[in-house]
Enzyme design. Sequence first.
Site, PDB file in Angstrom:
ATOM      1  N   ASP A 174       2.926  -4.679   8.177  1.00  0.00           N
ATOM      2  CA  ASP A 174       1.699  -3.920   7.991  1.00  0.00           C
ATOM      3  C   ASP A 174       0.534  -4.905   8.070  1.00  0.00           C
ATOM      4  O   ASP A 174       0.297  -5.680   7.144  1.00  0.00           O
ATOM      5  CB  ASP A 174       1.741  -3.216   6.626  1.00  0.00           C
ATOM      6  CG  ASP A 174       0.421  -2.554   6.250  1.00  0.00           C
ATOM      7  OD1 ASP A 174      -0.572  -2.710   6.979  1.00  0.00           O
ATOM      8  OD2 ASP A 174       0.377  -1.887   5.193  1.00  0.00           O
ATOM      9  N   GLN A 211      -4.778  -5.376   6.765  1.00  0.00           N
ATOM     10  CA  GLN A 211      -5.768  -6.298   6.221  1.00  0.00           C
ATOM     11  C   GLN A 211      -5.797  -7.631   6.964  1.00  0.00           C
ATOM     12  O   GLN A 211      -6.784  -8.367   6.875  1.00  0.00           O
ATOM     13  CB  GLN A 211      -5.485  -6.553   4.736  1.00  0.00           C
ATOM     14  CG  GLN A 211      -5.636  -5.332   3.856  1.00  0.00           C
ATOM     15  CD  GLN A 211      -7.061  -4.784   3.857  1.00  0.00           C
ATOM     16  OE1 GLN A 211      -8.031  -5.528   3.993  1.00  0.00           O
ATOM     17  NE2 GLN A 211      -7.189  -3.486   3.722  1.00  0.00           N
ATOM     18  N   CYS A 237      -4.773   2.322  -3.789  1.00  0.00           N
ATOM     19  CA  CYS A 237      -3.535   2.841  -3.177  1.00  0.00           C
ATOM     20  C   CYS A 237      -2.372   1.874  -3.371  1.00  0.00           C
ATOM     21  O   CYS A 237      -1.507   1.746  -2.493  1.00  0.00           O
ATOM     22  CB  CYS A 237      -3.743   3.155  -1.701  1.00  0.00           C
ATOM     23  SG  CYS A 237      -4.819   4.580  -1.417  1.00  0.00           S
ATOM     24  N   HIS A 267       0.859  -1.181   0.000  1.00  0.00           N
ATOM     25  CA  HIS A 267       0.000   0.000   0.000  1.00  0.00           C
ATOM     26  C   HIS A 267       0.897   1.233   0.000  1.00  0.00           C
ATOM     27  O   HIS A 267       2.027   1.196   0.480  1.00  0.00           O
ATOM     28  CB  HIS A 267      -0.867  -0.035   1.269  1.00  0.00           C
ATOM     29  CG  HIS A 267      -1.954   0.976   1.321  1.00  0.00           C
ATOM     30  ND1 HIS A 267      -1.719   2.286   1.677  1.00  0.00           N
ATOM     31  CD2 HIS A 267      -3.296   0.882   1.088  1.00  0.00           C
ATOM     32  CE1 HIS A 267      -2.870   2.953   1.665  1.00  0.00           C
ATOM     33  NE2 HIS A 267      -3.843   2.125   1.308  1.00  0.00           N
TER      34      HIS A 267
END
Length: 416
Positions: free
Chosen positions: A210, A213, A374, A133
């Site tokens: 990250d 999700q 993104c 992202h």
Amino acid sequence: MGSHYETLNKDILDVQKIREEFPILHQEVNGKPLVYFDNAATTQKPIRVINALTEYYSGYNANIHRGIHTLAEKATSAFEDTRKAVKDFINAREVEEVIFTYGTTDGINLVASTFGRANINEGDEVIISSMEHHSNIVPWQMLCEEKGAKLKVIPINEKGEIIFEAFEKMLSEKTKLVSIVHVSNTLGTINPVKAVVDKAHEYGAAVLIDGAQASAHINIDMQALDCDFYVFSLHKLFGPTGSGILYGKRSFLEAMPPFRGGGEMIKEVTFEKTTYNDIPYKFEAGTPNIADVVAIKKALEFVEEYGKDNIAKYEDELLRYGNEQLQTIPGLKFIGTAQDRVSVISFIIEGIHHFDIGMMMDARGVALRTGHHCTQPLMDIYNIEGTVRASLSLYNTFEEIDIMVEGLKNIVERFK
């Protein structure tokens, strides 16, 4: 066909009971019952989360930590109870390793501005993947430009999986940080993050994951994963917007300088010198997002009540059914077919722009995400402008997938 699958999967989750917890789902959009397939952008909120916000503002709205009156003490207790709940939810070693942020992007920028500026210098290297992202690309680009460091990118195969052998070859004594997405928001790919962490640690590199999700779909265990930083947003986990979590190992957080200056992150201030507070407060300057943090606890309780394993099992069935039915649409091509995936389906349809599909499906009450999500560099790899993305959650149904597929078939017919 959808009702048949629904019957088969009632033993996994009682989806109709779950849907009753979400007021927003029971409405019409453009004269049609809402079908919400944009969960990767943000999940809807159960009534218990909404009520927690109302109860805070109507019952004990007060600033936290420094007040000694009853409302301040009640607000402080609720705020810190959430920190304990997060610690348990992600299996952190210590509650002090949980930092409240304003979201995944804020958490990544915090690490880039503190750990990054203190530890990455000219000639050093940072590694990310091709499916990141923008929020896990731009902060590292900015840091590398400032420091004269090099940003390296792990390639992916046609299925949308990182090429692990290429990653291994990139690692060296120059590698200071690996920052990689746990689950791709565009492809649904679940990356082998444990293997990434272990390999990066062999070279002494720190690792940030990250988890934006991943947090709503799969179990996340900090002690088992052994990453140095993990970030995620609560609005993708049935919680409020503008709230997030940065997990960091104590040794890293204590060594890092503060991110922002102001109240709460200090021990003592004089005009000559300021001494900083202990973690986690060193990174929580100013009045925090108190109401939303209090409500986070209710979102975590919602997930734990139904169980991550059950949620994953049900969503896997949704994903399988969605893939089967979408394959019947002429001209449809899937973007991202990794073996390990969460319930995200990205696709294009030959001869029809993704924005047109999104608008025409919205007219049918179906909320899909269209565009580059993104992840523009990832779109460039696939040589496309964007995709249609259907991202599914535990409150979605097989009948809703049927509605989407029927709508897409009608659109294809119109464009013949």
